[in-house]
Design an enzyme around this catalytic site. Structure first.
Site, PDB file in Angstrom:
ATOM      1  N   ASP A 291       9.204 -43.953   2.938  1.00 48.88           N
ATOM      2  CA  ASP A 291       8.627 -45.089   2.982  1.00 48.88           C
ATOM      3  C   ASP A 291       8.167 -45.641   1.436  1.00 48.88           C
ATOM      4  OD1 ASP A 291       7.716 -47.796   3.737  1.00 48.88           O
ATOM      5  OD2 ASP A 291       6.155 -46.994   5.100  1.00 48.88           O
TER       6      ASP A 291
HETATM    7  C1  BGC Z   1       6.432 -50.548   5.467  1.00 52.05           C
HETATM    8  C2  BGC Z   1       7.595 -49.953   5.862  1.00 52.05           C
HETATM    9  C3  BGC Z   1       8.759 -50.921   5.588  1.00 52.05           C
HETATM   10  C4  BGC Z   1       8.838 -50.881   3.975  1.00 52.05           C
HETATM   11  C5  BGC Z   1      10.008 -51.610   3.538  1.00 52.05           C
HETATM   12  C6  BGC Z   1       6.405 -50.365   3.763  1.00 52.05           C
HETATM   13  O1  BGC Z   1       5.468 -50.965   3.197  1.00 52.05           O
HETATM   14  O2  BGC Z   1       5.490 -49.379   5.593  1.00 52.05           O
HETATM   15  O3  BGC Z   1       7.519 -50.364   7.451  1.00 52.05           O
HETATM   16  O4  BGC Z   1      10.013 -50.575   6.256  1.00 52.05           O
HETATM   17  O5  BGC Z   1       7.757 -51.295   3.517  1.00 52.05           O
HETATM   18  O6  BGC Z   1       9.620 -53.210   3.648  1.00 52.05           O
END
Ligand code: BGC
Length: 744
Positions: A291
């Site tokens: 993530d």
């Molecule tokens: C989130 C993810 C997301 C990623 C990219 C993160 O802050 O937890 O779910 O896919 O950002 O935007």
């Protein structure tokens, strides 16, 4: 540079096409691409390989000249980037892709990722809402539409579905998943993967899906986003892992590791969980991305001393790509030189990334998804809007309908529409609305006006969602008094559910509850329409309002879909997929709880609260219809189920009212005599059926011993002989019951 690119092309053409029947995605990498992937890998320096493991975020700009900062552009040129996220539109993705293809030594194309969560431009209901439709076909179609629009705009990879089980409505991201149940969550996960990826990833309108956030992210302590998770092995395996495993079975192309620590180790760096479960136990051989910054955050958690150690842990856990973590790029080479990470590990990670690029056809044509003409043609079409409207109305849950106040009479002359969310376009599409735009949204006010062109509609906002100013109440009461029907549009703003949007108090924000209570005192025919991304505490609203419709955050066609339901053009069929508590003090509350050694009775020393009920306000699976469904004749094909046998469970469901309708018939079990405690009910099947007035249908479920297996005291996956109860009904509380003997 040109020579090397040509060499690459020749090598690619020379590779043979060894087709295999294996899945095109996650579970087993398709052998078809193995030689091609290896031929590219053979040309790469270690630095270029490490570059492929790096994912950077763009600026989200839709059109115009390149606005990506120089540093990121330079990183692409140097071959330091394998993927970008948040680069939008066909023209912009094309421009950025051009840098990778024309200005790097090997010309390896980038893969573009984006959070296409519930629609790209045509926005569908938030996933929690969609799951309440229990309509897997509709859910799959919604993901399909999202992929059609997103791929035409140059996107290759969506960071969806989020398959985290969520049992705490304070957690803002409960909105992004399918609710509290692992069985339903698994079915929805598969449907969404099928929708995004289609049958064939090589097609231009299919995109790679990503099961996230592996794992237990939804169990953040006290519902506070990013908080720690401490969880038993049993709970992890029985509740939180199943939807991820289902995604693997559905062939999901990628996984994302979560931000949270699990029992003391941040999952992104947990070899035990990522490599141990995903790769070793489940044979998942697809791409795993971290993530955003979760590789780096191991340092902040305090479990890695620096970025280098964080990179070491994550790579050894087999996390292939570092999303905005800036840990792999600067440190991986050193880790290889020191022998902490082997070059074979790097090659394996790069293979998985290149594999996706081949599968998507990017080596044949790096720009094949960036198609401006197609983007215009397929975006926000009437067909997509219609589908969004249909999914939205299927998602809505009728929570209360005293004296059949709904549906409204189409002859109604004067309608008062009151409340801060009646005409709030931006609030209808939620936080994760990709390229959705407020200007395309139909609000409740507009939808009701469209549906009742001859009625006098009087709209009063009355108050804001959040502040305490009641000065608009008088005007609202006046409008309500003069009306034949009152619609109160209340709930949460879009920015009150989603990432980093946890709430402590999950009642109606601001003075909206007072507004509803005052309106209800007028004793007018009235329906409360709720907009929200999580279960709310509605105890007072439920006492006062005669009718309540949960519409979630319904998306682009919000108002038209709501009008369809309010006026009975669509008979509501949604059922809750997350329990609505009676009080926030009951949280976490879910239907599949354990019995305890002292289940509640009136006696003093039993498991209960002294100031309120154990039961929720609205249970899992609950939702009304404008008609009544009558359940009878629950019967089992046999009184016993043997290890190699099957048991048929059937029930007759009759539409006992006078309107055609759909019902979600739910099937639960309870193992009464296991060697370990089992939930009081566990969903094992459901069927959504349509019945005309007076029509009856026999609904059948098949149970096998495998459906009843669990980990016993010795952590063996098994079944144990004994009595098992079955329950069938229209929600998790109102059910018919029967029993059978499970034999050894
Ligand atoms: C989130 C993810 C997301 C990623 C990219 C993160 O802050 O937890 O779910 O896919 O950002 O935007």
């Amino acid at each position: 540079m040109k020579r090397l690119t040509s060499l690459l092309v020749v090598l690619l053409l020379m590779t043979s096409f060894a087709y295999s029947q294996m899945s095109k995605t996650g579970l087993n990498q398709d052998a078809k691409y193995a030689e091609q992937v290896d031929s590219v890998l053979a040309l790469m320096t270690l630095e270029e390989k490490i570059g492929q493991l790096n994912q950077l975020s763009g600026d989200g700009e839709v059109t115009g000249p390149i606005s990506l900062n120089n540093e990121s552009q330079e990183a692409i040129r140097k071959g330091h980037v394998g993927s970008m996220l948040n680069i939008n539109s066909s023209s912009y993705t094309r421009k950025i892709q051009k840098i990778a293809v024309e200005e790097t030594r090997l010309g390896i194309p980038l893969i573009f990722g984006y959070d296409v969560i519930h629609g790209y431009k045509t926005i569908f209901p938030v996933p929690l809402g969609e799951s309440a439709s229990w309509d897997l076909e509709a859910i799959e179609k919604s993901a399909r539409v999202a992929a059609v629009e997103a791929t035409a705009a140059g996107q290759h990879w969506t960071f969806a579905p989020m398959v985290d089980i969520a049992r705490d409505p304070r957690w803002g991201r409960i909105m992004e998943g399918a609710g509290e149940d692992p069985y339903l969550g698994s079915e929805v996960a598969k449907a969404r993967v099928r929708g995004f990826q289609g049958a064939d990833l090589e097609k231009k309108n299919t995109m790679v899906a990503c099961a996230k956030h592996f794992v237990a992210y939804g169990a953040a302590r006290a519902g506070r986003d990013y908080n720690t998770v401490d969880m038993s092995k049993r709970k992890l395996h029985e509740v939180y892992l199943p939807p991820f495993e289902a995604a693997v079975e559905a062939g999901v192309g990628t996984f994302m590791t979560s931000f949270n620590e699990l029992n003391g180790v941040p999952v992104t760096g947990s070899k035990k969980h990522v490599k141990g479960i995903l790769r070793d136990d489940w044979n998942y051989d697809g791409l795993i991305v971290s993530d955003w910054g979760s590789v780096m955050e191991q340092v902040v958690h305090g479990s890695a001393k620096d970025l280098k150690e964080a990179a070491d842990y994550a790579m050894n856990a087999t996390v292939d790509m570092d999303m905005e973590g800036h840990a792999y790029l600067p440190h991986m080479k050193e880790l290889v030189e020191e022998g902490k990470v082997t070059e074979e590990q790097i090659d394996a990670a790069v293979r998985r990334i290149l594999h996706k690029k081949f599968e998507l056809g990017l080596f044949d044509n790096p720009y094949r998804y960036s198609d401006e003409e197609l983007e215009k043609e397929v975006t926000l079409t009437d067909e997509h809007r219609q589908l969004s409207r249909d999914v939205a109305r299927k998602s809505m849950v009728l929570l209360k309908n005293d004296n059949n106040i709904l549906p409204m009479n189409a002859e109604v002359k004067k309608v008062a529409i009151i409340g801060p969310l009646a005409d709030a376009k931006r609030e209808m599409i939620g936080t994760w609305s990709a390229q959705g735009e407020a200007k395309h949204v139909v609000t409740l006010l507009e939808g009701v006006k469209n549906a009742l062109p001859d009625a006098e509609i009087n709209y009063v906002k009355a108050c804001e969602v959040e502040d305490s100013d009641k000065s608009g109440f008088d005007k609202a009461m006046q409008a309500a008094k003069e009306a034949d029907f009152v619609i109160a549009a209340v709930g949460e703003k879009a920015m009150m559910s989603g990432e980093a949007l946890s709430r402590m108090d999950i009642g109606l924000p601001g003075v909206q509850e007072d507004l509803v209570l005052e309106l209800a005192e007028l004793d007018k025919p009235m329906a409360v329409v709720l907009f929200n991304g999580r279960p709310l505490v509605l105890t007072e609203v439920d006492k006062a309002a005669p009718a309540i419709l949960e519409s979630w955050l319904p998306g682009t066609e919000a108002g038209n879909a709501i009008a369809d339901v309010l006026l009975g053009k669509y008979n509501p069929s949604g059922k809750l997929t997350a329990t609505f508590p009676y009080s926030v003090g009951q949280v976490p509350i879910f239907y599949a709880h354990k019995h305890t050694g002292r289940p509640r009775t009136e006696a003093r020393y039993t498991s209960k609260y002294i100031d309120g009920p154990n039961e929720p306000l609205y249970p899992f699976g609950y939702g009304l219809s404008y008609t009544d469904f009558d359940y009878r004749d629950l019967s089992l094909s046999n009184a016993e189920l043997t290890t190699d046998g099957t048991l048929k469970v059937s029930v007759q469901v009759k539409n006992a009212g006078d309107m055609e309708g759909e019902e979600v018939v739910q099937f639960y079990v309870r193992d009464l005599e296991a060697s370990v405690t089992r939930p009081v009910k566990e969903l094992k099947g459901f069927k959504k059926i349509a019945l005309k007035p007076g029509e009856k249908k026999t609904v059948e479920f098949t149970l096998t011993p495998e459906d009843l297996a669990f980990y016993n005291r010795d952590w063996e996956w098994t079944t144990e002989p004994g009595t098992v109860k079955v329950f069938v009904g229209g929600d998790s509380q109102n059910t018919l019951e029967a029993e059978f003997d499970l034999k050894e």
